[in-house]
Structure formats: C-alpha cells, structure tokens
Design a protein around this motif. Structure first.
Motif, PDB file in Angstrom:
ATOM      1  N   CYS A 191       8.173   9.748   8.892  1.00 28.80           N
ATOM      2  CA  CYS A 191       7.383  10.712   8.140  1.00 28.80           C
ATOM      3  C   CYS A 191       6.190  10.023   7.492  1.00 28.80           C
ATOM      4  O   CYS A 191       6.122   8.798   7.411  1.00 28.80           O
ATOM      5  N   ARG A 192       5.263  10.844   7.058  1.00 29.94           N
ATOM      6  CA  ARG A 192       4.088  10.402   6.312  1.00 29.94           C
ATOM      7  C   ARG A 192       3.878  11.332   5.139  1.00 29.94           C
ATOM      8  O   ARG A 192       4.413  12.444   5.113  1.00 29.94           O
ATOM      9  N   LEU A 193       3.071  10.887   4.210  1.00 30.75           N
ATOM     10  CA  LEU A 193       2.643  11.788   3.159  1.00 30.75           C
ATOM     11  C   LEU A 193       1.676  12.798   3.758  1.00 30.75           C
ATOM     12  O   LEU A 193       0.861  12.462   4.626  1.00 30.75           O
ATOM     13  N   ARG A 194       1.746  14.001   3.293  1.00 28.73           N
ATOM     14  CA  ARG A 194       1.090  15.115   3.966  1.00 28.73           C
ATOM     15  C   ARG A 194      -0.423  14.928   4.130  1.00 28.73           C
ATOM     16  O   ARG A 194      -0.975  15.227   5.182  1.00 28.73           O
ATOM     17  N   ASP A 195      -1.094  14.455   3.122  1.00 36.10           N
ATOM     18  CA  ASP A 195      -2.551  14.328   3.183  1.00 36.10           C
ATOM     19  C   ASP A 195      -3.003  12.877   3.278  1.00 36.10           C
ATOM     20  O   ASP A 195      -4.137  12.547   2.939  1.00 36.10           O
ATOM     21  N   TYR A 196      -2.095  12.010   3.741  1.00 38.86           N
ATOM     22  CA  TYR A 196      -2.439  10.590   3.837  1.00 38.86           C
ATOM     23  C   TYR A 196      -1.743  10.004   5.055  1.00 38.86           C
ATOM     24  O   TYR A 196      -0.523   9.991   5.132  1.00 38.86           O
ATOM     25  N   ASP A 197      -2.536   9.547   6.026  1.00 41.29           N
ATOM     26  CA  ASP A 197      -1.975   9.016   7.278  1.00 41.29           C
ATOM     27  C   ASP A 197      -1.931   7.498   7.313  1.00 41.29           C
ATOM     28  O   ASP A 197      -1.640   6.913   8.347  1.00 41.29           O
ATOM     29  N   GLY A 198      -2.199   6.848   6.188  1.00 41.23           N
ATOM     30  CA  GLY A 198      -2.272   5.395   6.193  1.00 41.23           C
ATOM     31  C   GLY A 198      -0.959   4.690   5.959  1.00 41.23           C
ATOM     32  O   GLY A 198      -0.921   3.459   5.969  1.00 41.23           O
ATOM     33  N   ALA A 199       0.113   5.415   5.721  1.00 41.26           N
ATOM     34  CA  ALA A 199       1.410   4.782   5.431  1.00 41.26           C
ATOM     35  C   ALA A 199       2.518   5.575   6.100  1.00 41.26           C
ATOM     36  O   ALA A 199       2.594   6.800   5.952  1.00 41.26           O
ATOM     37  N   ASN A 200       3.379   4.896   6.822  1.00 38.86           N
ATOM     38  CA  ASN A 200       4.539   5.508   7.459  1.00 38.86           C
ATOM     39  C   ASN A 200       5.800   5.168   6.674  1.00 38.86           C
ATOM     40  O   ASN A 200       5.941   4.052   6.155  1.00 38.86           O
ATOM     41  N   PRO A 240       0.809  -1.232   0.000  1.00 38.13           N
ATOM     42  CA  PRO A 240       0.000   0.000   0.000  1.00 38.13           C
ATOM     43  C   PRO A 240       0.833   1.268   0.000  1.00 38.13           C
ATOM     44  O   PRO A 240       0.330   2.326  -0.368  1.00 38.13           O
ATOM     45  N   ASN A 241       2.096   1.196   0.407  1.00 37.52           N
ATOM     46  CA  ASN A 241       2.949   2.385   0.350  1.00 37.52           C
ATOM     47  C   ASN A 241       3.093   2.913  -1.075  1.00 37.52           C
ATOM     48  O   ASN A 241       3.154   4.113  -1.308  1.00 37.52           O
ATOM     49  N   TRP A 242       3.162   1.978  -2.020  1.00 36.30           N
ATOM     50  CA  TRP A 242       3.264   2.401  -3.418  1.00 36.30           C
ATOM     51  C   TRP A 242       2.002   3.112  -3.862  1.00 36.30           C
ATOM     52  O   TRP A 242       2.059   4.097  -4.616  1.00 36.30           O
ATOM     53  N   SER A 243       0.860   2.619  -3.420  1.00 34.75           N
ATOM     54  CA  SER A 243      -0.398   3.266  -3.789  1.00 34.75           C
ATOM     55  C   SER A 243      -0.465   4.682  -3.236  1.00 34.75           C
ATOM     56  O   SER A 243      -0.951   5.606  -3.905  1.00 34.75           O
ATOM     57  N   ALA A 244       0.024   4.868  -2.009  1.00 36.18           N
ATOM     58  CA  ALA A 244       0.023   6.202  -1.402  1.00 36.18           C
ATOM     59  C   ALA A 244       0.939   7.145  -2.174  1.00 36.18           C
ATOM     60  O   ALA A 244       0.587   8.308  -2.425  1.00 36.18           O
ATOM     61  N   ILE A 245       2.108   6.662  -2.568  1.00 41.88           N
ATOM     62  CA  ILE A 245       3.037   7.505  -3.320  1.00 41.88           C
ATOM     63  C   ILE A 245       2.465   7.835  -4.696  1.00 41.88           C
ATOM     64  O   ILE A 245       2.574   8.971  -5.177  1.00 41.88           O
ATOM     65  N   GLN A 246       1.837   6.856  -5.321  1.00 38.20           N
ATOM     66  CA  GLN A 246       1.236   7.094  -6.630  1.00 38.20           C
ATOM     67  C   GLN A 246       0.141   8.159  -6.543  1.00 38.20           C
ATOM     68  O   GLN A 246       0.035   9.031  -7.409  1.00 38.20           O
ATOM     69  N   ALA A 247      -0.667   8.102  -5.489  1.00 37.98           N
ATOM     70  CA  ALA A 247      -1.720   9.103  -5.314  1.00 37.98           C
ATOM     71  C   ALA A 247      -1.130  10.491  -5.117  1.00 37.98           C
ATOM     72  O   ALA A 247      -1.629  11.487  -5.656  1.00 37.98           O
ATOM     73  N   ALA A 248      -0.031  10.574  -4.335  1.00 36.09           N
ATOM     74  CA  ALA A 248       0.594  11.872  -4.094  1.00 36.09           C
ATOM     75  C   ALA A 248       1.190  12.459  -5.366  1.00 36.09           C
ATOM     76  O   ALA A 248       1.076  13.666  -5.617  1.00 36.09           O
ATOM     77  N   THR A 249       1.824  11.625  -6.174  1.00 38.66           N
ATOM     78  CA  THR A 249       2.419  12.124  -7.418  1.00 38.66           C
ATOM     79  C   THR A 249       1.353  12.519  -8.428  1.00 38.66           C
ATOM     80  O   THR A 249       1.550  13.456  -9.209  1.00 38.66           O
ATOM     81  N   MET A 250       0.219  11.826  -8.432  1.00 35.67           N
ATOM     82  CA  MET A 250      -0.852  12.182  -9.359  1.00 35.67           C
ATOM     83  C   MET A 250      -1.459  13.535  -9.012  1.00 35.67           C
ATOM     84  O   MET A 250      -1.896  14.282  -9.892  1.00 35.67           O
ATOM     85  N   LEU A 251      -1.494  13.867  -7.715  1.00 35.57           N
ATOM     86  CA  LEU A 251      -2.050  15.148  -7.286  1.00 35.57           C
ATOM     87  C   LEU A 251      -1.042  16.280  -7.386  1.00 35.57           C
ATOM     88  O   LEU A 251      -1.412  17.444  -7.278  1.00 35.57           O
ATOM     89  N   SER A 252       0.234  15.939  -7.566  1.00 30.35           N
ATOM     90  CA  SER A 252       1.265  16.960  -7.670  1.00 30.35           C
ATOM     91  C   SER A 252       1.140  17.700  -8.999  1.00 30.35           C
ATOM     92  O   SER A 252       0.738  17.131 -10.023  1.00 30.35           O
ATOM     93  N   SER A 253       1.492  18.985  -8.990  1.00 28.40           N
ATOM     94  CA  SER A 253       1.347  19.802 -10.196  1.00 28.40           C
ATOM     95  C   SER A 253       2.234  19.319 -11.332  1.00 28.40           C
ATOM     96  O   SER A 253       1.864  19.430 -12.500  1.00 28.40           O
TER      97      SER A 253
END
Length: 484
Positions: free
Chosen positions: A119-128, A80-93
């Motif tokens: 650390c965590r992704l800023r808008d996602y607390d499901g992955a450390n 699931p860490n990959w899914s969180a990173i993918q979501a963050a990059t998709m929302l990035s400008s």
C-alpha cells in the motif's frame, strides 16, 4: 512476509495490470475474493491458517476506530516513510492516520494470523508500506493472543534488520499494522534462482551474519523467534535483510550481564638495542588485556507449544517435552546449511520421515560435500555441527547466545559494530536500489563538515568569535545507517 500461496485477485473494479483500490473519504467499501493453490514445497508453519477471505464492509464505517501512530525510533528517525506519515496526519481533519488515507495496490502474502498488502499513502507515491490485516473474527482465542503478542513485539523493535511499525489501526473486527515493505522479495525465492539452489560462501556468510545480529537483538529483549527460515528473511531494497512473521514468538525474562575475560597478548616487538628497548625486560614479553563480554540471552525461556516449520524444528520441540531459546540456534544451523547446500540437513521423503530424522540420535551429515569446495567450508561445517547438537544443553549459543556464535572462525573478519554499513553482495536475481535519502544525508554531512572546517579557519584568524559547535539553531544532523 513471504508469499506462502499463489493468489489470484479478482477486484470488484475494472481489471488493470496492478489493481489500485482506493478507500473513499466517507464510507469504507473494499471487497474482493481470492483463489489459492498450495505451493509445491509445502514448507508452511504448523500453525498456519488456510483462510484467505478478506472483505472490508460497511460495518467498519459505523465503528469507532482506535488509531495509534508509533513514535519514531532512533535508528529510523530520518526515514522518509516517517515524513510521509507525518504529512498525512497533518492534513487529516483530526490529526490521525486512518484507513482511508491508504491506497491498496496488491496482495503480497498470507500468514498464520492475517494477510499482507502493498500500500501507499493516498496522495503520496514516494513511500511504499506493507499493511498486515488481521481479521479477529476468524481467529481462535489462542491466535488472538498471538496477534496481540506480535503487535507488542513490532511496537518494541528498533533495529535495522527488523521491521518498523509505523502505525496500528484497530477498526471494528480488523487490526491493521503498517510496517516496512521489502521489494526484493525473500531469501527463499532468491535461493531458487541460484545454481543448485545454493549461495557462495561469502554471500551466505553475509546473510547469516545479519540474521545472527537480528536474533541477538530479539533474544536481548527476551523474545524467542521460533520461525527462522529463508521464507521469513525478507530483502530490503538496498539488499540488507529484514526478519518477518513474529506470530510464533514467545516472550521470556532475560537478565543481561557484563563480564570481563582475560586475554593474553604478546608485547609489541620493538628495537633490540638502546636503553629504551621493548625487549630489555623479559618478564614483560606478554601482557594481559580484558575483553568485555555482554550476554543477554533468555536462558530461562520455556514453552511446550509445538509450532514452527517441520524442516526447521529442533529435537526438543519435536519431542514435545518443552523447549527454550535453543530452538532458535538449532534453526540458525539449519538455515546456514540450506544457504550453503541448497537443502535442509534432515529432509526426508515426507514430513513424518523428516521429523523422524530430526528426533533420531544420528548427528548431521554433509552428504553434499564436493572436492573442489570453496575455502572456509571446513569452518562452516564445524559451526553447523556445533549448532545442530541434539542436546540443547551442549548446543552452541544456548548458554551465551550470539556472543559465542560470533566468535566462531566462520565469522572471522566481520566487524560486528559496522555490519549494517557493509555493502550487500552482488547476487543473481537480486536487484538493489540505493535509497536517495541516504545520499542526501551524506551530502548534507559533507557540507556540514565543510562549514565547520571553514569556521575553524576563521576562528584561528580571529575573524569570528563566540562560535559554538553545539549551536543547534544552525546545523543539526541526524545520522542514519549507510547502505553502500
């Protein structure tokens, strides 16, 4: 990475129980100071740095960042860490991961090259995640080379008992590596919680077996670890191990080979009467089988650098005459000794006395043997004695690597291809958490096979046709390692 010093954080924001330091959207401004005290055991690596100052300042915002998100590796592709990173990059400008997307929670530890933060992704607390920050302005040219080697090694790893590198971000004079976070701490801290600082034989065998498999993988890549110790064996949330700290590694060439060894096996006993008796032909009472033997060991590795932790240094490393892959197998013997006896075998009253004991001609002694010891300790001592041979040419593992070590009677009964599916043992002080995505995948797999069984029945009844088991548009399952 283990906590080698105790740190007291003084954040510039309002003090809270767990300080959360956010990166702003436009300008990066993160500054705090720390005070340190040396740990009592003082078992730090010889090449460790004492600098603990980290200050992100305005220079970062003016520099052009270099960002690299690593491609998913096969064994962790469904994490699931990959899914969180993918979501963050998709929302990035710009479709990339930046430092401003990360939220620092607290300081985890300091090593030879840098500091590590939770650390965590800023808008996602499901992955450390663990963020290793290297300040290149504070490093010598030699250490800069070690930092780059560590980043290259992390990028190449794809193994359940080794960390995954999710992203590398180079900004100004900082190199930031986003890797796995292990909430259960390290094996050294776990040992301190046990009676007499030692583990039972079955628990020690479990951790030693997983570390052995990780070393085997590193050596197959031509990587000599050189820093094996309980402090660098982290524990994942599911109880399995993860090696850390690759700044003292060095790389060498390796030539894999596959050989076949003959093995005589007695014939299966069958009925003794009748014309089809198995025993009617005396010359077939034994038959030969061929066992495949895969060897990938960097036997030509050579270095003269004196690095490592003094209690784990091999004799050839202490002498300074050069060393190779054998230092890892020596360290593995010391590691197993400490798990079972609560101390290292050559420990003296001070560092100099310890190094003198290692360099002496005396073999390892088991002064902590008790009368009512567990069954299997004889095999454990035999393995330790073969690993702690002063001459690396006669040391177990130096020629054929983990292939020889796995065959020792101490590891009898372990099914090596299935080791990552083993349930971790219950140990005092170790809190295990089941990963929800694994159970979700198991449920998904069961549903998938239920549908396949149903389709098989329907096909036999000619109720459906043109069915293909390889229809990727309908069902696709990416397996992941089992925890329990």
């Amino acid at each position: 990475m283990s906590q080698k010093q105790n740190c007291t954080l003084v954040p510039t924001t309002t003090a809270m129980e767990e300080p959360t330091l956010l990166f702003p959207d436009t300008d990066l401004d993160l500054s705090f100071t720390s005070t340190t005290t040396d740990r009592t055991s003082a078992r730090t690596s010889l090449a460790r740095s004492s600098s603990l100052t980290l200050s992100f300042n305005d220079r970062i915002s003016t520099a052009e960042p270099s960002i690299s998100v690593v491609n998913r590796h096969p064994h962790r592709s469904s994490d699931p860490n990959w899914s969180a990173i993918q979501a963050a990059t998709m929302l990035s400008s710009d479709g990339r991961l930046h430092l401003r997307h990360l939220k620092l929670l607290r300081h985890l530890g300091s090593g030879n090259l840098g500091r590590v933060f939770l650390c965590r992704l800023r808008d996602y607390d499901g992955a450390n995640f663990a963020l290793k920050v290297v300040d290149k302005d504070l490093l010598t040219p030699k250490k800069l080379s070690h930092a780059e080697t560590e980043a290259e090694i992390l990028h190449s790893l794809d193994h359940p008992f080794l960390p995954t590198l999710y992203a590398r971000i180079d900004v100004s004079h900082y190199t930031c590596l986003l890797i796995d976070y292990c909430p259960a701490g390290d094996l050294h801290s776990l040992l301190r919680k046990q009676p007499q600082h030692r583990l039972t034989l079955s628990v020690a065998r479990f951790f030693a077996a997983e570390v052995l498999v990780a070393l085997e993988y590193l050596h197959a890549l031509g990587i000599v670890y050189r820093d094996l110790k309980p402090e660098n064996v982290l524990l994942r949330e599911d109880g399995h191990v993860m090696l850390s700290d690759f700044d003292l590694c060095f790389k060498s060439d390796v030539a894999p080979s596959l050989t076949f060894q003959t093995h005589n096996k007695p014939s299966r006993v069958g009925p003794t009467d009748g014309c089809f008796s198995c025993n009617c032909l005396p010359y077939r009472q034994h038959h030969q089988t061929f066992l495949a033997e895969f060897i990938a060991e960097p036997v030509a590795a050579f270095s003269r650098s004196c690095v490592g932790t003094h209690e784990y240094l091999a004799p050839e490393l202490v002498s300074g005459n050069g060393h190779g892959n054998g230092v890892d197998w020596w360290a593995f013997g010391v590691f197993l000794y400490e798990l079972l006896y609560g101390t290292t075998p050559f420990k003296g009253c001070n560092k100099e006395n310890t190094l003198r004991n290692i360099a002496s001609c005396k073999d390892v002694r088991f002064v902590h043997v008790s009368e009512g010891e567990e069954p299997g300790m004889t095999e454990a001592r035999d393995l330790i004695e073969k690993l702690l041979v002063k001459d690396p040419r006669r040391r177990l593992g130096c020629a054929k690597g983990a292939t020889d070590v796995k065959r020792h009677p101490f590891f009898d009964g372990i099914k090596w291809p299935l080791i990552r599916t083993y349930r971790p043992p219950e140990v005092k002080g170790l809190v295990r958490r089941n990963r929800s995505h694994v159970s979700d995948h198991v449920s998904y797999r069961r549903k998938r096979w239920s549908w396949k069984r149903l389709s098989h029945v329907l096909r036999k009844c000619n109720l459906i046709s043109n069915y293909s088991n390889n229809n990727n548009n309908c069902y696709h399952y990416v397996d992941s390692y089992k925890v329990n």
